[in-house]
Every structure is written in C-alpha cells, then in structure tokens.
Scaffold this active site. Structure first.
Site, short mmCIF file in Angstrom:
data_model
loop_
_atom_site.label_atom_id
_atom_site.label_comp_id
_atom_site.label_asym_id
_atom_site.label_seq_id
_atom_site.Cartn_x
_atom_site.Cartn_y
_atom_site.Cartn_z
N SER A 1 0.82 -1.21 0.00
CA SER A 1 0.00 0.00 0.00
C SER A 1 0.86 1.26 0.00
O SER A 1 2.00 1.26 0.46
CB SER A 1 -0.89 0.02 1.24
OG SER A 1 -1.56 -1.20 1.38
N1 SAH Z 1 -0.59 -4.85 3.98
C1 SAH Z 1 0.10 -5.08 2.74
C2 SAH Z 1 -0.75 -4.69 1.55
C3 SAH Z 1 -1.26 -5.92 0.96
S1 SAH Z 1 -2.30 -5.84 -0.41
C4 SAH Z 1 1.40 -4.35 2.69
O1 SAH Z 1 1.64 -3.50 3.53
O2 SAH Z 1 2.22 -4.67 1.82
C5 SAH Z 1 -3.54 -6.96 0.10
C6 SAH Z 1 -3.11 -8.36 0.33
O3 SAH Z 1 -4.24 -9.04 0.79
C7 SAH Z 1 -2.63 -9.11 -0.90
O4 SAH Z 1 -1.35 -9.59 -0.68
C8 SAH Z 1 -3.64 -10.23 -1.04
O5 SAH Z 1 -3.07 -11.43 -1.51
C9 SAH Z 1 -4.15 -10.37 0.37
N2 SAH Z 1 -5.44 -11.03 0.53
C10 SAH Z 1 -6.53 -10.96 -0.27
N3 SAH Z 1 -7.51 -11.73 0.23
C11 SAH Z 1 -7.05 -12.28 1.38
C12 SAH Z 1 -7.59 -13.17 2.35
N4 SAH Z 1 -8.83 -13.63 2.26
N5 SAH Z 1 -6.82 -13.51 3.38
C13 SAH Z 1 -5.57 -13.05 3.50
N6 SAH Z 1 -5.00 -12.24 2.61
C14 SAH Z 1 -5.72 -11.84 1.57
#
Ligand code: SAH
Length: 666
Positions: A62
């Site tokens: 993000s």
């Molecule tokens: N917090 C992260 C941003 C991640 S983007 C950072 O700081 O880098 C969102 C993430 O959520 C992605 O990696 C995606 O694979 C994950 N995601 C989507 N659905 C999910 C679920 N049901 N459970 C866990 N992770 C999930």
C-alpha cells in the site's frame, strides 16, 4: 542522520503529516520502519514514493499514507494485540508492530506469506506472526483482538472478523461491492451484538478473496459456463430477446437511423458515448448520427470530451470564423490520437463544408467540455485581453503568474499548495474570472463569441486549479469536479446560442451514461450524463456503445505511446457477452419506454460492463476495465458493434503539409 532515515522523515512530513495524520505513535512508527526492505529489489529506489508498488502475484504494497491513515484510525495506544488481514509485503504489519505488542497477520497467497515473513525477519521485527490462510475467517485461536486491520477490499465486513473483535475495539476495512474502489470503514464493537460504522474515505484496494470475501477471479471465470448450463431459460433466451427488439445492421455506415431519430424526437441534448477512446466504428457511427441530427433536426452544437481551447481551433475552422483563437497546435498533448485521427477529420471536414453554404448564425459550432488545458487557457485569456484591454491583460499576467512555475507538472502544484509549501492560487484565478465577467457589457458588443471563449477559458483555469488540488485526496472529488465542469460548460454554450439551440455531446460511456445506474453512484460519483438527466429530464437522450472484440488504439500507461492492441472477447458475466450471443454484427437497441418490458426487466439485473479509456491493460482487464451497471437505466439506447478496429491516427509526416489554419496542423 543517515540517508534512509532522512527519506523516511521526508516521507512522514510531506506525505503523511501534510495530509493530516497527527497521531505521534503512528508518525514515529512510520519514521522507524525501513520501507525499502518490503519492496522488491528492482523497485527499491521507489520505496519512498507516494504510491503503492507491485510486489508480485498481482498484489501491491500500500501507499505509505494509506497505511498511516488506516493505522491511525485504529486509535492504538500501545501494547495491543492486533490482527491484520492481507500481509502482502509485511510492511503494514511492521508499522503496527512498532505500536502494538503482538501482531498476527494472514496472507492468502503462499509465496507472499513466505516473503512477508522473510521481509519482517530482515527488518528485525520479532513480534509479528505470519500465517498462510484465508484471513476472512480470522485467527480464532488468538481472538479476541484489540484491533483489526483489513488491507484488502471486502464486499462486506466479514462476520467472523466482527466476532473476533474485542468490545470497544476498532476494525478498519475497505468495503464495497466492486473490485476496484471501496469506502474505508471503521467498525467499533459497542457490545456483544452492537457495532457502529463510520465512513472514513474513498480508497482503492486489491480485492479480499476468500470464504467471506470475493470469489477468486479464476473460480469466477471457471464457474460461468456452468451458470449458462444450469439456467438456460435466462441465459439463452435473453440474447434472442435482445435480437428481437434490436434493429440490426451489417455495416455501421449502412445502418438505418430513421427509427432512432424518431425516438430522439424533440430532445434538446443527445449524448453519444463510446466504450473506448480508440475504436474507429464508435467514432464513425457517432459522426453519422450527429450529421443526421444537424441536417434533419437542427442541432447546432457539438460539444466533446476535449479541452476548450483545442476544440476552439476546430470551431474556428468549421465555422469559418474571422479571428483565430490562437496560434497553438490543437490536441498536441497525450492522448493525441483521441482527436487527431481520420475519423474525426472526416467529420470536421464535413462540418466545414456544410457550414460554408450557410449564413454564420446557421452554422453548427464545435466546443470542448474538458479541463486539462490549464496553461493554454491561461494564455488564451491573456491573448484576448491584450487585444481588448491591455491594462487588464497585465493584471491577468500577474494573477496567473501564481501558477506559472508549475507548467510542467500541474499535479505538483496541487501537492505543494496542499502541503502549504506553496501558496494557493485559488483567489487569484477566481478574481480573474469575476473581473472578466464584470466586463460583459463592455466587451460583448464587440464580439460575443470571443468573450464567451475568454470567459470559458478563465472558468476552466479556476476549475482546473481546484481540480489539481482535490486530485490529491482521491478520485471521487476530482471526477465530480470534472464532470460538473463539463455540464456547466454545456449549459453555457446552450445559453449562449439561445433557447432554440440543441447540442450533441460526445464523451466516453462512463461520462454520458447515468452514473446513478452504475457503481459510480455507490461511490457518490456523478457525471455529465446524470446531471443532464436531472436537468433536462426526458429531453436528453443518452446513447451508449459496446463491442465484443477486435483492436483498439490505447496506451499501456499514462503518457505512454499509442499502441494498437487486441481487445479481449467480452467477460462471461458482462452485458457485452449477452449482445455477442445475439450473433448480430451490429444492432441498435432502444431501452427507453415500454416496448420491451420483459427485455427491460431481464436486462435490469446488474451486470459487468467494459470501459476502455486511453489506457488499456488486457492483463488485468476484469479489475481495471469492468464495472457494474444496470444498462437500461444507464442509457436510452445501446448500439452494439460486435467486431471493431482501432481508430486511424494521423501520421506525423502528413501533418506537416497542412495549411496553417487547418486545426490539426503541427
Ligand atoms: N498490507 C500489505 C498490503 C497488501 S495488499 C502491505 O503493507 O504490503 C492486500 C493483500 O491481501 C494481498 O497480498 C492479497 O493477496 C491479500 N489477501 C486478499 N484476500 C485475502 C484473504 N482472504 N486472506 C488473506 N489475505 C488476503
């Protein structure tokens, strides 16, 4: 201080504090966590930029500000037990770990879960536990949590997560039923069964995929053939119903438009869309309809999704006007192919020749509704004042001088003005507009057309100044401002040409279809289509376009070169697929009125609709180009052309030989 902590300090003050995050715990955490350790090697130098970045598996880390904003919304005091869903790179978990005593983070993609754990270890973070699982079901063994952060966009707040939140605790989660944009929501657990909800901001996250989230794209794709088989009554009969009510044509040039013109009746405004900014057939068909409206229904204004001063060059040419608007080249900026193409030229030449045989007050005019020409508009106002009032020209030069340093990158002005690093030019540009409007009595007798041109440019400068500032806050405010500007401009030109005037509007489907009938409405975005419906009622007629496959002219990224790309066949869950299944090469489908109630009802179930803009990214098509809509509420008429080709842009060599006053000259 080393270089990296300096970068972090700058990030915090310019991207985070400047936008209003104040919590000292959050600011300190953002100053401490080494973000460069959480981005892929080839993007390290971008680690401190003000944007999300790809981390593989089509996911992103993000934007720093968003992480800070969300963590602040959790209102942590230190020492809590926190759950995060969507570990991604592990960065947000690392920021949380600086404040909380223990962080549990879940990632659904195995390779990312491993990477997040490795990144956290490399950054020396020891109080974060990473699990590879579907996070929508939470982490029951460790519940309850003092706070929960969901880093992906959920269709609804997952119930399991609500159950795992401690009473008094907050959960921050992006929520929205579309895959591209959400409302950031804070849920507070008041007691066992009561939860409070607050809307915090409009945001864009990748989808939360899982049991209490969205279905995976692959599963969705795989499921669709089964849906067709298990519900043949709906899926098979709907295309034939469409074919029955539609007026088919083989070549768009030969389409019979008589019935369409009858349906348009006495409408004052006809808005004609396009499903991409680079499809030849959409341009040609739109021109064809417009010619008929001008010839047979006395339409005398064509107002298009182009900048005002650029369109003024065309207007000067097609109406054989005396004083040229200015010397600049029309449509010289990205995306040049949107107007510099053979299809547009054919229409412009037709209008030029057609108008030549008419008295000047019977000629149809050509205007631009858009607002991206901040600096050409500044120059146009000054040029005009030079000729009518040199003293006021000097004042204008000084007032607009506030914006001069930012010509290369007006978005940078928006950022600097918001941060307080640079003064806002709002008052200067507003005063200039007011002063010009005050001169109406004095200037209009000399040349009302030129006065309209100057005031529209001054209005554009005022709105564009605001546009570049609000852009910083997200898409909703700037989108609304732009479409309101288009609507106001349309109103102004209609008023200028008097009560008998009638306008054809050319803009993308996403502007001219009623936004309230699409997911834009849920995001509280409006558009010129919706504003026209509200204002003109039945007297505005909205025509959308669609296609299944072929080629399109578009860029892969903003400011990128034009490419001719293949358009993927339409998605199984889309309106386009239904129209493709009619097997008609082309058809006009009336959607207004009662003639096809059964069809109307069946079409009124929300479906996906494709929008290709100046950018096309076939690889992420579902997420970036499809949105949800209710077609019969969005348009009064839908024109289907099954196979389409890219527009034909001008070759540069060809431009060089054109006469000086030809609007497309170099
Ligand atoms: N917090 C992260 C941003 C991640 S983007 C950072 O700081 O880098 C969102 C993430 O959520 C992605 O990696 C995606 O694979 C994950 N995601 C989507 N659905 C999910 C679920 N049901 N459970 C866990 N992770 C999930």
């Amino acid at each position: 201080m080393d270089e990296l902590s300096e970068l972090r300090d700058r990030l915090v003050s310019q991207q985070v504090e400047a936008r209003g995050v104040r919590d000292p715990l959050v600011l300190a955490a953002m100053r401490t966590v080494p973000r460069e350790k959480f981005v892929p090697d080839d993007l390290k130098e971008k680690a401190y930029e003000d944007s999300p970045l790809p981390i593989g598996a089509r996911q992103t880390i993000s934007q720093p500000y968003i992480v800070a904003f969300m963590v602040e919304a959790l209102a942590l005091e230190g020492g809590e037990k926190v759950l995060e869903i969507g570990a991604g790179s592990g960065y947000a978990a690392a920021v949380l770990s600086e404040i909380a005593s223990e962080v549990f983070t879940i990632e659904r993609i195995g390779q990312l879960a491993e990477k997040a754990a490795a990144n956290l270890a490399a950054a020396g973070v020891a109080n974060v536990h990473v699990r590879h699982a579907d996070g929508t079901e939470g982490w029951a063994e460790e519940a309850p949590f003092d706070a929960i952060l969901v880093s992906a966009g959920a269709p609804d707040v997952p119930k399991s997560l609500m159950r795992q939140l401690r009473i008094g605790g907050h959960m921050v989660v992006p929520v929205g039923s579309d895959l591209r944009a959400q409302e950031l929501v804070r849920i507070t657990r008041v007691d066992d069964s009561e939860f409070e909800r607050e809307d915090l901001a409009d945001v864009r996250f990748v989808p939360l995929i899982g049991k209490e989230g969205f279905e995976a794209e692959e599963e969705w794709e795989a499921r669709s053939p089964r849906v067709v088989q298990s519900r043949p009554a709906v899926s098979v009969s709907l295309p034939s119903l469409i074919a029955k009510h539609g007026e088919t044509f083989v070549k768009h040039r030969d389409a019979d438009l008589d019935a369409l013109l009858d349906r348009i009746g006495g409408a004052r405004v006809v808005l004609i869309g396009e499903a991409s900014h680079g499809t030849s057939e959409f341009y040609a068909m739109r021109a064809h309809i417009t010619q008929e409206l001008i010839e047979r229904k006395r339409f005398n204004i064509v107002a298009v999704e182009a900048d005002w001063p650029d369109a003024a060059r065309i207007d000067h040419y097609v109406r054989h006007r005396g004083v040229p608007p200015s010397e600049w080249t029309a449509f010289a900026r990205f995306p040049t192919w949107m107007w510099r193409n053979e299809e547009t030229r054919a229409f412009v030449d037709w209008l030029h020749n057609r108008n030549a045989t008419r008295a000047s007050d019977r000629r149809a005019a050509f205007y631009g509704l858009d607002l991206y020409s901040l600096y050409t508009s500044v120059r146009a106002v000054i040029d005009y004042l030079e000729t009518v009032d040199p003293d006021l020209a000097a004042v204008a030069r000084q007032r607009y001088g506030c914006l001069t340093p930012w010509e290369a990158d007006p978005a940078a002005y928006g950022r600097a003005a918001l941060r307080g690093d640079y003064r806002k030019c709002e008052r200067d540009v507003a005063h200039m507009l007011v002063e010009l409007l005050r001169k109406r009595q004095e200037y209009t007798p000399k040349d009302g057309e030129r006065f309209l041109d100057a005031t529209q440019n001054a209005q554009l400068v005022a709105n564009a100044e605001q546009y570049y500032r609000v852009m910083y806050y997200g898409s909703r405010a700037s989108w609304n401002l732009r479409d309101s500007h288009m609507f106001d401009t349309l109103q102004n030109v209609l008023a200028f040409h008097g009560p008998q005037s009638k306008a054809v509007v050319w803009a993308h489907n996403s502007h001219i279809g009623d936004a309230a009938a699409t997911e834009m409405g849920r995001r509280r975005e409006h558009n010129i289509g919706q504003l026209c419906r509200q204002h003109f009622g039945g007297s505005s007629y909205h025509i959308g376009f669609g296609t299944n496959a072929g080629t399109v002219a578009a860029a892969s990224f903003w400011d990128g070169p034009m490419e001719v790309m293949k358009v993927k066949p339409a998605h199984a869950q889309s309106y386009e697929r239904l129209f493709h299944m009619t097997n008609a090469p082309g058809l006009l489908l009336p959607l207004r009125g009662k003639q096809g109630e059964e069809l109307h009802d069946k079409l009124a179930r929300p479906r996906l609709e494709r929008a290709i803009g100046v950018i096309y990214r076939p690889d992420s098509e579902l997420a970036s180009h499809y949105f949800e809509a209710v077609l019969p509420r969005q348009f009064d008429e839908y024109i289907w052309i099954d196979q389409t080709c890219a527009i034909k842009p001008f070759a540069v060599a060809e431009l060089q030989g054109l006469p000086d006053m030809y609007p497309f000259g170099l």
